[in-house]
Design a protein around this motif. Sequence first.
Motif, PDB file in Angstrom:
ATOM      1  N   ARG A  85       0.662  -1.134   0.002  1.00 25.01           N
ATOM      2  CA  ARG A  85      -0.093  -0.207  -0.034  1.00 25.01           C
ATOM      3  C   ARG A  85       0.911   1.400   0.078  1.00 25.01           C
ATOM      4  O   ARG A  85       0.694   2.290  -0.591  1.00 25.01           O
ATOM      5  CB  ARG A  85      -0.974  -0.037   1.027  1.00 25.01           C
ATOM      6  N   LEU A  86       2.052   1.108   0.686  1.00 29.80           N
ATOM      7  CA  LEU A  86       2.827   2.376   0.877  1.00 29.80           C
ATOM      8  C   LEU A  86       3.458   2.554  -0.642  1.00 29.80           C
ATOM      9  O   LEU A  86       3.733   3.936  -0.965  1.00 29.80           O
ATOM     10  CB  LEU A  86       3.937   2.131   2.131  1.00 29.80           C
ATOM     11  N   ILE A  87       4.048   1.698  -1.107  1.00 28.53           N
ATOM     12  CA  ILE A  87       4.577   1.621  -2.437  1.00 28.53           C
ATOM     13  C   ILE A  87       3.706   2.162  -3.561  1.00 28.53           C
ATOM     14  O   ILE A  87       3.795   3.017  -4.305  1.00 28.53           O
ATOM     15  CB  ILE A  87       5.047   0.270  -2.948  1.00 28.53           C
ATOM     16  N   ALA A  88       2.497   1.594  -3.465  1.00 24.16           N
ATOM     17  CA  ALA A  88       1.370   2.168  -4.328  1.00 24.16           C
ATOM     18  C   ALA A  88       1.074   3.809  -4.083  1.00 24.16           C
ATOM     19  O   ALA A  88       0.802   4.385  -5.097  1.00 24.16           O
ATOM     20  CB  ALA A  88       0.365   1.382  -4.026  1.00 24.16           C
ATOM     21  N   ALA A  89       1.040   4.039  -2.686  1.00 31.40           N
ATOM     22  CA  ALA A  89       0.909   5.523  -2.502  1.00 31.40           C
ATOM     23  C   ALA A  89       1.944   6.364  -2.958  1.00 31.40           C
ATOM     24  O   ALA A  89       1.845   7.372  -3.795  1.00 31.40           O
ATOM     25  CB  ALA A  89       0.703   5.635  -1.068  1.00 31.40           C
ATOM     26  N   ARG A  90       3.104   5.940  -3.074  1.00 32.42           N
ATOM     27  CA  ARG A  90       4.290   6.664  -3.555  1.00 32.42           C
ATOM     28  C   ARG A  90       4.169   6.707  -5.180  1.00 32.42           C
ATOM     29  O   ARG A  90       4.531   7.842  -5.556  1.00 32.42           O
ATOM     30  CB  ARG A  90       5.730   6.028  -3.089  1.00 32.42           C
ATOM     31  N   VAL A  91       4.011   5.710  -5.657  1.00 37.08           N
ATOM     32  CA  VAL A  91       3.830   5.593  -7.193  1.00 37.08           C
ATOM     33  C   VAL A  91       2.709   6.340  -7.593  1.00 37.08           C
ATOM     34  O   VAL A  91       2.868   7.178  -8.661  1.00 37.08           O
ATOM     35  CB  VAL A  91       3.711   3.980  -7.595  1.00 37.08           C
ATOM     36  N   ASP A  92       1.734   6.492  -6.947  1.00 37.10           N
ATOM     37  CA  ASP A  92       0.382   7.473  -7.573  1.00 37.10           C
ATOM     38  C   ASP A  92       0.446   8.646  -6.815  1.00 37.10           C
ATOM     39  O   ASP A  92      -0.652   9.503  -7.153  1.00 37.10           O
ATOM     40  CB  ASP A  92      -0.754   6.592  -6.991  1.00 37.10           C
ATOM     41  N   ARG A  93       1.256   9.041  -6.144  1.00 38.64           N
ATOM     42  CA  ARG A  93       1.654  10.177  -5.505  1.00 38.64           C
ATOM     43  C   ARG A  93       0.256  10.675  -4.749  1.00 38.64           C
ATOM     44  O   ARG A  93      -0.427  11.704  -4.921  1.00 38.64           O
ATOM     45  CB  ARG A  93       1.792  11.472  -6.510  1.00 38.64           C
ATOM     46  N   LYS A  94      -0.207   9.764  -3.947  1.00 36.48           N
ATOM     47  CA  LYS A  94      -1.303   9.795  -3.019  1.00 36.48           C
ATOM     48  C   LYS A  94      -1.064   9.809  -1.549  1.00 36.48           C
ATOM     49  O   LYS A  94       0.113   9.436  -1.224  1.00 36.48           O
ATOM     50  CB  LYS A  94      -2.417   8.788  -3.402  1.00 36.48           C
ATOM     51  N   LEU A 151      11.502   4.898   0.071  1.00 37.10           N
ATOM     52  CA  LEU A 151      10.628   5.687  -0.118  1.00 37.10           C
ATOM     53  C   LEU A 151      10.743   7.192   0.070  1.00 37.10           C
ATOM     54  O   LEU A 151      10.453   8.070  -0.591  1.00 37.10           O
ATOM     55  CB  LEU A 151       9.308   5.455   0.674  1.00 37.10           C
ATOM     56  N   ALA A 152      11.588   7.460   1.130  1.00 35.25           N
ATOM     57  CA  ALA A 152      12.224   8.728   1.586  1.00 35.25           C
ATOM     58  C   ALA A 152      13.287   9.410   0.497  1.00 35.25           C
ATOM     59  O   ALA A 152      13.678  10.644   0.669  1.00 35.25           O
ATOM     60  CB  ALA A 152      12.611   8.551   2.987  1.00 35.25           C
ATOM     61  N   GLY A 153      14.058   8.401   0.037  1.00 36.12           N
ATOM     62  CA  GLY A 153      15.118   8.696  -0.991  1.00 36.12           C
ATOM     63  C   GLY A 153      14.805   9.244  -2.500  1.00 36.12           C
ATOM     64  O   GLY A 153      13.536   9.201  -2.787  1.00 36.12           O
ATOM     65  N   GLU A 154      15.704   9.726  -2.955  1.00 37.63           N
ATOM     66  CA  GLU A 154      15.417   9.877  -4.581  1.00 37.63           C
ATOM     67  C   GLU A 154      15.112   8.824  -5.449  1.00 37.63           C
ATOM     68  O   GLU A 154      14.433   8.821  -6.375  1.00 37.63           O
ATOM     69  CB  GLU A 154      16.692  10.704  -4.874  1.00 37.63           C
ATOM     70  N   GLN A 155      15.647   7.706  -4.995  1.00 40.34           N
ATOM     71  CA  GLN A 155      15.154   6.321  -5.467  1.00 40.34           C
ATOM     72  C   GLN A 155      13.602   6.216  -5.547  1.00 40.34           C
ATOM     73  O   GLN A 155      13.092   5.259  -6.357  1.00 40.34           O
ATOM     74  CB  GLN A 155      15.889   5.202  -5.065  1.00 40.34           C
ATOM     75  N   GLY A 156      12.831   6.560  -4.636  1.00 38.96           N
ATOM     76  CA  GLY A 156      11.599   6.353  -4.456  1.00 38.96           C
ATOM     77  C   GLY A 156      10.696   6.961  -5.600  1.00 38.96           C
ATOM     78  O   GLY A 156       9.416   6.239  -6.171  1.00 38.96           O
ATOM     79  N   ALA A 157      11.245   8.005  -6.371  1.00 41.45           N
ATOM     80  CA  ALA A 157      10.626   8.605  -7.578  1.00 41.45           C
ATOM     81  C   ALA A 157      10.595   7.509  -8.713  1.00 41.45           C
ATOM     82  O   ALA A 157       9.764   7.719  -9.748  1.00 41.45           O
ATOM     83  CB  ALA A 157      11.156   9.859  -7.860  1.00 41.45           C
ATOM     84  N   LEU A 158      11.453   6.483  -8.743  1.00 42.91           N
ATOM     85  CA  LEU A 158      11.548   5.324  -9.810  1.00 42.91           C
ATOM     86  C   LEU A 158      10.808   4.269  -9.564  1.00 42.91           C
ATOM     87  O   LEU A 158      10.952   3.250 -10.417  1.00 42.91           O
ATOM     88  CB  LEU A 158      12.976   5.202  -9.895  1.00 42.91           C
ATOM     89  N   LEU A 159      10.099   4.208  -8.566  1.00 49.06           N
ATOM     90  CA  LEU A 159       9.180   3.022  -8.097  1.00 49.06           C
ATOM     91  C   LEU A 159       7.958   3.226  -9.349  1.00 49.06           C
ATOM     92  O   LEU A 159       7.578   4.059  -9.666  1.00 49.06           O
ATOM     93  CB  LEU A 159       8.844   2.819  -6.807  1.00 49.06           C
ATOM     94  N   ARG A 160       7.697   1.845  -9.824  1.00 46.76           N
ATOM     95  CA  ARG A 160       6.490   1.823 -10.709  1.00 46.76           C
ATOM     96  C   ARG A 160       5.537   0.795 -10.633  1.00 46.76           C
ATOM     97  O   ARG A 160       6.141  -0.309 -10.001  1.00 46.76           O
ATOM     98  CB  ARG A 160       7.016   1.814 -12.155  1.00 46.76           C
ATOM     99  N   SER A 161       4.250   0.934 -10.793  1.00 47.37           N
ATOM    100  CA  SER A 161       3.478  -0.435 -10.694  1.00 47.37           C
ATOM    101  C   SER A 161       3.377  -0.762 -12.326  1.00 47.37           C
ATOM    102  O   SER A 161       3.287   0.048 -13.152  1.00 47.37           O
ATOM    103  CB  SER A 161       2.046   0.217 -10.453  1.00 47.37           C
TER     104      SER A 161
END
Length: 204
Positions: A85-94, A151-161
Amino acid sequence: MAKAVVTSSNRSGQAEPLPVEFANTLSASRGTLVEGLACPADLEAWLRRHQGLFPDPGPLRGEAAVRVSDQQLCHARVLRDTVRRLIAARVDRKAPDPWDVAHVNRASSMCQSWPVLVWQGPRAPGAEFLCTTDAVTHALALIARSLVLLLAGEQGALLRSCRAPGCVLFFYRHHPRRAWCSSGCGNRARVARHQARRCVGDRP
């Protein structure tokens, strides 16, 4: 859309960051969710296969065998679903559910380890690591900590679903051209697009 849950402890593919690999223990096949942590033996096998992804000192250092209890398996599944759920929130910017944030923070704090000096006689000194908990709890804590840093680092922006039809996996976009979790999903996505174009072209 996934409809039910079947069980499987095997999933092939490229290694992702530790928390992503853990999230992907829930996958899908032909519209059915596939549980990769169906029993304690599944989690034991997953920990052995992925021990190289854990930061040093890993939880399995010096362990002849890891034994997972039913309660630990339950805790692992709850953490896995929270990670998803947390990865999905990061990916979807929610905004995430505050409970999920609190649970990962609790899991991260469940274990502490520290080095101790081992030095006897004229031999060169060495170091061993002591830990406040068992190997399984230690592993779950390290997964939670790895998620926090990801999630808190720059790499979090490269997570994808993965957007391939029926896929529920996540991946780390380590290459700009990567668009799916696997080549198989890429092929299914291309086939689906081709069929959609044909359907549009066949309309009167």
